[in-house]
Structure formats: C-alpha cells, structure tokens
Design a protein around this motif. Structure first.
Motif, mmCIF file in Angstrom:
data_model
loop_
_atom_site.group_PDB
_atom_site.id
_atom_site.type_symbol
_atom_site.label_atom_id
_atom_site.label_comp_id
_atom_site.label_asym_id
_atom_site.label_seq_id
_atom_site.Cartn_x
_atom_site.Cartn_y
_atom_site.Cartn_z
ATOM 1 N N GLU A 150 6.483 17.619 3.430
ATOM 2 C CA GLU A 150 7.336 18.678 3.954
ATOM 3 C C GLU A 150 8.022 19.417 2.813
ATOM 4 O O GLU A 150 8.221 20.627 2.878
ATOM 5 N N VAL A 163 5.878 -0.647 3.550
ATOM 6 C CA VAL A 163 4.799 0.266 3.930
ATOM 7 C C VAL A 163 5.358 1.428 4.733
ATOM 8 O O VAL A 163 5.032 2.593 4.490
ATOM 9 N N VAL A 164 6.235 1.096 5.690
ATOM 10 C CA VAL A 164 6.812 2.154 6.515
ATOM 11 C C VAL A 164 7.616 3.116 5.644
ATOM 12 O O VAL A 164 7.596 4.329 5.848
ATOM 13 N N ILE A 165 8.309 2.564 4.627
ATOM 14 C CA ILE A 165 9.059 3.435 3.713
ATOM 15 C C ILE A 165 8.106 4.398 3.000
ATOM 16 O O ILE A 165 8.382 5.599 2.896
ATOM 17 N N ILE A 194 5.709 11.710 4.123
ATOM 18 C CA ILE A 194 6.111 12.825 4.991
ATOM 19 C C ILE A 194 7.094 13.733 4.262
ATOM 20 O O ILE A 194 6.951 14.954 4.260
ATOM 21 N N VAL A 195 8.086 13.105 3.618
ATOM 22 C CA VAL A 195 9.107 13.903 2.944
ATOM 23 C C VAL A 195 8.475 14.725 1.814
ATOM 24 O O VAL A 195 8.777 15.920 1.660
ATOM 25 N N ILE A 252 5.314 5.497 4.067
ATOM 26 C CA ILE A 252 4.884 6.527 5.032
ATOM 27 C C ILE A 252 5.940 7.622 5.090
ATOM 28 O O ILE A 252 5.622 8.814 5.059
ATOM 29 N N GLY A 253 7.210 7.190 5.159
ATOM 30 C CA GLY A 253 8.301 8.160 5.174
ATOM 31 C C GLY A 253 8.292 9.022 3.926
ATOM 32 O O GLY A 253 8.462 10.242 3.991
ATOM 33 N N ILE A 254 8.044 8.393 2.768
ATOM 34 C CA ILE A 254 8.010 9.144 1.505
ATOM 35 C C ILE A 254 6.911 10.196 1.567
ATOM 36 O O ILE A 254 7.107 11.349 1.158
ATOM 37 N N ARG A 259 7.927 -3.374 6.013
ATOM 38 C CA ARG A 259 9.057 -2.466 5.849
ATOM 39 C C ARG A 259 8.789 -1.509 4.696
ATOM 40 O O ARG A 259 9.036 -0.314 4.788
ATOM 41 N N PHE A 263 1.444 4.667 0.862
ATOM 42 C CA PHE A 263 0.841 5.714 1.686
ATOM 43 C C PHE A 263 1.019 7.096 1.080
ATOM 44 O O PHE A 263 0.386 8.047 1.512
ATOM 45 N N VAL A 268 14.172 5.343 -6.483
ATOM 46 C CA VAL A 268 15.099 5.660 -5.400
ATOM 47 C C VAL A 268 14.779 4.876 -4.133
ATOM 48 O O VAL A 268 15.668 4.364 -3.461
ATOM 49 N N PHE A 269 13.487 4.780 -3.793
ATOM 50 C CA PHE A 269 13.141 4.264 -2.473
ATOM 51 C C PHE A 269 12.651 2.820 -2.480
ATOM 52 O O PHE A 269 12.850 2.099 -1.527
ATOM 53 N N ILE A 291 0.865 -1.173 0.000
ATOM 54 C CA ILE A 291 0.000 0.000 0.000
ATOM 55 C C ILE A 291 0.900 1.221 0.000
ATOM 56 O O ILE A 291 1.735 1.386 0.883
#
Lengths: 356, 296
Positions: free
Chosen positions: B108, B96-98, B104-105, B100-102, B94, B39, B82-83, B37
């Motif tokens: 921002e 999915v968490v990535i 946020i980045v 989520i980080g994407i 793991r 995010f 890249v990610f 998924i």
C-alpha cells in the motif's frame, strides 16, 4: 446457569433494535444497508474465529469459501437452463419445482433455479470442497497450513477471473432477491426492504452465534480447546484431533459460504474482488482484533470494522489499515484487544520513552 | 510443437524460473536464521525495481540499480528492526502473520508513492526488440542479463556462506542457534543481516526482471507465492535445490501457457504448491529420514 452464556446475545438484540429505532428516527436509514452487509461479513469472521481461535488453525483462504457460496448461488439463480430443458437433470429439477421461469432485463425467456435450492446447493458444494481441501490440508501446520489455504484462496480467485461462467472480471450481476417465505420476507437490497433485511441479517448472525457458542461449550468445543493447548496431549487422551479439526474447518467454511450467498442476494451481484487475498487477510485481522478465541469480540469487530470500511472511512488506506491492524495486534496484543493487560501497554510506552 | 517453438518456451521458462529461484533463496536465508517465512519477500523485488526506475531518470542505470539495492537492503534491516525484533521469540505463526501485515503495508505504501502505473527499467543492453538467434529460437540480451545476475547471486552467496566469517556465523545460527550463541555469535545481528541479504538479492532480481516482466506495485504477492512454491518444492532451507526447483517451475509454467488459456497461468504454480504441500511437504529432494522427521 445457561443464562449467563447468552447474556451478550440479549445485549446484542437490544442494541440492534435500539440502533434501528435510532437510525429510523434520525432519518438516516441508509446506514442500515451497510450494517446489514457488515453483518453478513461478520458471519465469515465468526466461522473463522471458531477455526482460528478454538481449533488453532489459521486459514488465509476464507474469502474463497465466501466466494464459492456467493458464486454458486449467483450462477444457479441467473443461469438459463432453457437450452438444456430436455436434459434429464433439468427435467427432474423442474418436476420437483426447484426452477422458475422468468424474463431477464432484456425480456429473454429464462429458466433458472430458485434461490432456496440454490442456497442449499451452495452450502453443499462448499461442504464438499471444504472436505476435499481440508482432508489433506488440515494435517499441515504453521507455514504450510497458512500457505496451503492461501493457495486455495488464490486458485478460487484465478478460476473466478478465468472462467466465463463466473463472469470473469465483471462478476455476476442481476442476482434475484432471495424470497425466504413468499413475497413478504426476502433478502433484497431495495430500500423498501431495508429494515426487514437489517433484522434478517441479524437473525442469521445470532443463529450462527448461538450455534457457535453451543459448539464451543460442547464436547467437541472442549476437545478443540485441548487441541489448541497441546495437540499431543489431546491426542494421547483419545481425542480424534484430526476429525475435530476437519469438522471445524468444514463448519467454518459453511459459515463463510452462507454469508457469501446471502450477501450476494442482498447486493444482487458478486465480483472477483470478494475473493482477493486481501479479503482473506482482512478476516484474519478482524479475528485477531476480536481476540482470537472470543466469538463476541469477533462479532463486534467484524461488524464495526467492516461497517467503517464500507462507509469509506479509511479512504485509500483501506487495505493498509487492515495490514497495520494485523501487525499491531500481533506485536502488542496477540490475545486480542480485550485481553491486553493495561500495565503491559504502559510499561511498553515507558521503556520506549526511557530509551528515546 | 515444433522444436524451435519448444526452445523458445524453454528460454522464457528458464529466465522466469531463475527469478523464482532467487525469491526462494531469499525465503530460505530468512527461514534458516529465524524459522519464519517472510511473506514480504515479493515486495522487496518490487521496491527494488521501483526505486531503480525512479533513480534511473537522474543517474546512469548501473548506479541507479546499485543504489536501489542498497536502499532496499536498508529497508530490509528496518523491517526486521521495527517489526520482527520486538517479538523474536513469539510463536512462528504470529511472526508469519506479522510478515503478511508487513507485505500489505509495503504494497500500500508503494501504491501511494508510485501509483498504479505499470513501469519498467530500460533494457540493460540493446532494446526490447533486439535479439540474437540460438538454434532457431530468439533470445533477448535481457534474458542473458537475468540468467547472469542470478548466477552471480547464487555463486556469490555460496562463496559468502562458505568462506567469509560472517557467512559462516550465519550458517552456524541456522544450524543450532543456542550453540552459535555460546560461541559468541550475536544471533540477533545475524537475523538482521539475513533480512538485509534477502532484501538485497530480491532487489537485484527485481531490477533484472523489470524490463521483461514490467513492474507494478502489486506484483510482489504473485512472485512471493511462486518463490514459496519453489522453496517448498526444493525443501525449505535448501538453497541449491531451490535453483533446480525454480527452473522446473519456470519451465512447467512456460509449457502450460502453450497448452491452456493464459488466464490460468498463475494457477499452475498454485496447483504445484498444493500438490507438494499435500503429497510431500518436505520437498522433492529431501531424504527419507528427513521426510519422516518433518512430516508435520
């Protein structure tokens, strides 16, 4: 035999005392305020570490539990029950000595609940909510679990923003200090109580750490780790995987709620920003940096990163920093910073170089 | 409630619901090729709309939107490259968490590029106040644009997946990655393509809805949550069901707003999400055997 397990605790105590003495000697005691706050945030991280690292269950809603603890404490200790004083429940509380009469900022007569019973109530409410949410949610896996906990956190956020009891966007301020024992020992953000609170916070954190470490090395802890490795195998060995995960979920929610309640008394206020998704994600990022199943790593990172964030070191990139941390940890070192094999970093760098 | 009033709510519900459906389809495209998924799907909508808003100052609106879609598409490819690519075969959580980080980045990043200001594209035709009557309710031309674009996206995707070789290759990958690989399909390329496709339809939907909903840097996450609710409601991976589920959620939300404080509007989707996850995580339209298979 047991000494080795708690050796880091002794080191921590030593460090805590040294930092306090150093800061006092350098006449920079204000750093202690942020360390105290970071310690309470670290409480959430320790709980989340138990859940994520040991039980292997992600939660993107821990800020929700933090907020439930904080808000219940804040509401109960700042509410005015005078209008309901004939209500049997209020009379019972009064008779039991759980209430206090005082005057608020504007000189109004107030009848509120004392911090101690409010704290207990906050933990109870959190436990009940965590049970109700946990019972169905903990059966989910992967995306579903992540989304369900995220949804829970967002619902708490919406309720806090929408309900008048919780002060909507303003939050709740003027939360009284938490008098632990008489007037001598209290959770209070005033500068005169700074050193005392620094030690109170660390005492709470260390107590939580001892509790968590004992849990990890107990029967339940071993069961949890076996679940993390292979749930089916654990199940076939007769471990009640569902119950183990549920208990851990509730316990980690309680850690978060305790942190929330204490920090609310320390700050004398709580606002909706504490419930935002970013906070939940931040806790997950910190657990990831600490090294998933590493309680001491989580504690150290929880204190250090929150301290840096509170000092404003990251500036306007505050949230972005945690996003980048999350991505970097998950790509390069999913086992945590302390476990990344040095050669892997180097080989990654060298392959990149040879390609470029 | 009067009939015309109910109709008015219906119009708003269908308009928002069709956007949720597009977000859900974006989720599904990536889910089908990677099992992840994404995010950051909501951020694609906002990036697309913001880029179009900036470009629309210097060029005609259609060109600006087309360019914004292409740029967002490239962003989708970049994100995947890249990610996601370095850790393609990592556990799902793991990844999915990535993502989520994407998200946020990206969010921002948008804050620093486009600041906090609420912006909007101009109405494609007419103005904010131009409407035409429909059985007593008033419909804005933009509502039709949104519906039309969503219909084009859904229709186009259906044709793409059914009749073009690339679309078929993507479906093959979704069905059985190993078998597809053995047939000579490059699955890593399909993953990149799925990110590009998701980003592109997200950007298009973001542009269409921008005049009505307005655009702010942090609006991606709520849209993603609703899109995810819709995707789950329809059954993950099932894009046609997502359209039905999207309209359902849109209507539900529109009528909920008429009955309770607006502050809780966002909570409607969340309650639906939790209910579906708890009661029927495989979605409304899954057959019984699929329910049994996907239970956990």
């Amino acid at each position: 035999m047991r000494f080795g397990r708690f050796l880091p605790a002794l080191v921590t105590i030593l460090l805590v005392v040294l930092i306090q003495l150093g800061l006092s000697a350098a006449e920079k005691p204000f750093y202690m305020t942020q360390i105290t706050m970071s310690a309470y945030y670290a409480l959430v991280v320790i709980g989340l570490c138990l859940l994520m690292g040991y039980a292997g269950q992600a939660s993107l809603g821990h800020a929700g539990f933090f907020a439930i603890g904080g808000y219940v404490s804040a509401v109960l200790t700042t509410c005015n029950l005078l209008a309901y004083q004939t209500h049997p429940l209020v009379r019972l509380c009064r008779w039991l000595g759980l209430t206090v009469e005082h005057r608020d900022l504007y000189g109004r007569e107030m009848l509120s609940i004392l911090p101690w019973p409010a704290f207990v109530a906050a933990l109870l409410v959190t436990a009940v909510i965590a049970l109700i949410i946990g019972m169905p949610v903990i059966r989910l896996k992967g995306h579903y679990l992540a989304m369900a906990t995220l949804g829970f956190g967002l619902i708490v956020y919406r309720i806090v923003l929408g309900a008048e009891v919780f002060g909507q966007a303003d939050g709740i301020s003027n939360v009284p200090p938490f008098k632990l024992i008489g007037d001598a020992l209290q959770v209070n953000g005033a500068p005169t109580f700074r050193v005392q609170n620094y030690y109170i916070a660390w005492l709470v954190v260390l107590a939580a750490m001892v509790l968590a470490i004992n849990l990890v090395h107990s029967r339940i802890g071993r069961a949890l780790r076996s679940i993390h490795q292979s749930e089916e195998a654990a199940h076939s060995l007769g471990i009640d995987t569902y119950r183990c995960k549920l208990y851990t979920f509730v316990l980690s929610a309680l850690f978060a709620a305790a942190g929330g309640a204490l920090l609310t008394h320390y700050n004398a206020s709580i606002g909706p920003s504490e419930v935002s998704v970013m906070k939940s994600v931040r806790y997950v990022a910190i657990v990831a940096v600490g090294g998933m199943a590493n309680l001491w790593g989580a504690l150290v990172m929880g204190v250090v990163l929150n301290f840096l964030s509170l000092r404003g070191v990251f500036g306007t990139y505050d949230d972005a920093v945690f996003g980048v941390i999350l991505i970097a940890m998950m790509i390069f070192a999913p086992e945590g910073l302390l476990k990344v094999p040095r050669w892997r970093v180097l080989s990654f760098l060298s392959t990149r170089r040879s390609h470029g | 409630m009067e009939l015309t009033q109910a109709l008015q709510y219906c119009v708003a519900g269908i308009r928002n619901g069709s956007v949720y459906a597009i977000v859900a389809i974006g989720f599904n495209i990536i889910y089908n090729t990677t099992g992840v998924i994404n995010f950051a799907q909501g951020e694609f909508l906002i990036v697309g709309a913001m880029t179009a808003i900036s470009l629309s100052h210097v060029m005609p609106l259609p060109v600006a939107i087309a360019l914004a879609v292409v740029m967002t598409m490239l962003l989708g490819a970049l994100v995947e490259f890249v990610f996601i690519r370095p850790v393609r075969h990592a556990p799902v959580l793991r990844l999915v968490v990535i993502t989520i980080g994407i998200s946020i980045v990206l969010r921002e990043g948008m804050l620093h590029v486009w600041d906090e200001q609420v912006r909007a594209l101009p109405y494609f035709t007419g103005t904010a106040v131009s409407t035409f009557p429909l059985f007593g309710a008033r419909v804005s031309p933009q509502d039709l644009w949104v519906l039309g674009m969503c219909a084009v996206i859904v229709g186009g995707l259906t044709l793409f997946f059914r009749f073009t070789p690339t679309g078929r290759a993507m479906r093959a990958c979704a069905d059985d990655q190993m078998a597809a690989q053995l047939c000579g399909i490059k699955d890593s390329r399909m993953v990149t393509l799925s990110f590009m496709l998701s980003a592109a339809i997200g950007a298009l939907a973001g542009c269409a809805i921008s005049p009505v909903m307005q655009t702010q840097y942090d609006m991606g996450a709520p849209l993603a949550i609703k899109g995810f609710t819709v995707a789950i409601l329809g059954g993950l991976g099932n894009s046609m069901a997502a359209v039905v589920a999207g309209l359902l959620l849109g209507l539900l939300e529109a009528f909920a707003v008429s009955q309770m404080p607006v502050a809780y509007k966002e909570a409607v989707a969340l309650v639906v999400l939790l209910m579906v996850l708890i009661v029927r995580p495989s979605g409304l339209f899954a057959g019984r055997e699929i329910v049994a298979l996907r239970d956990h």
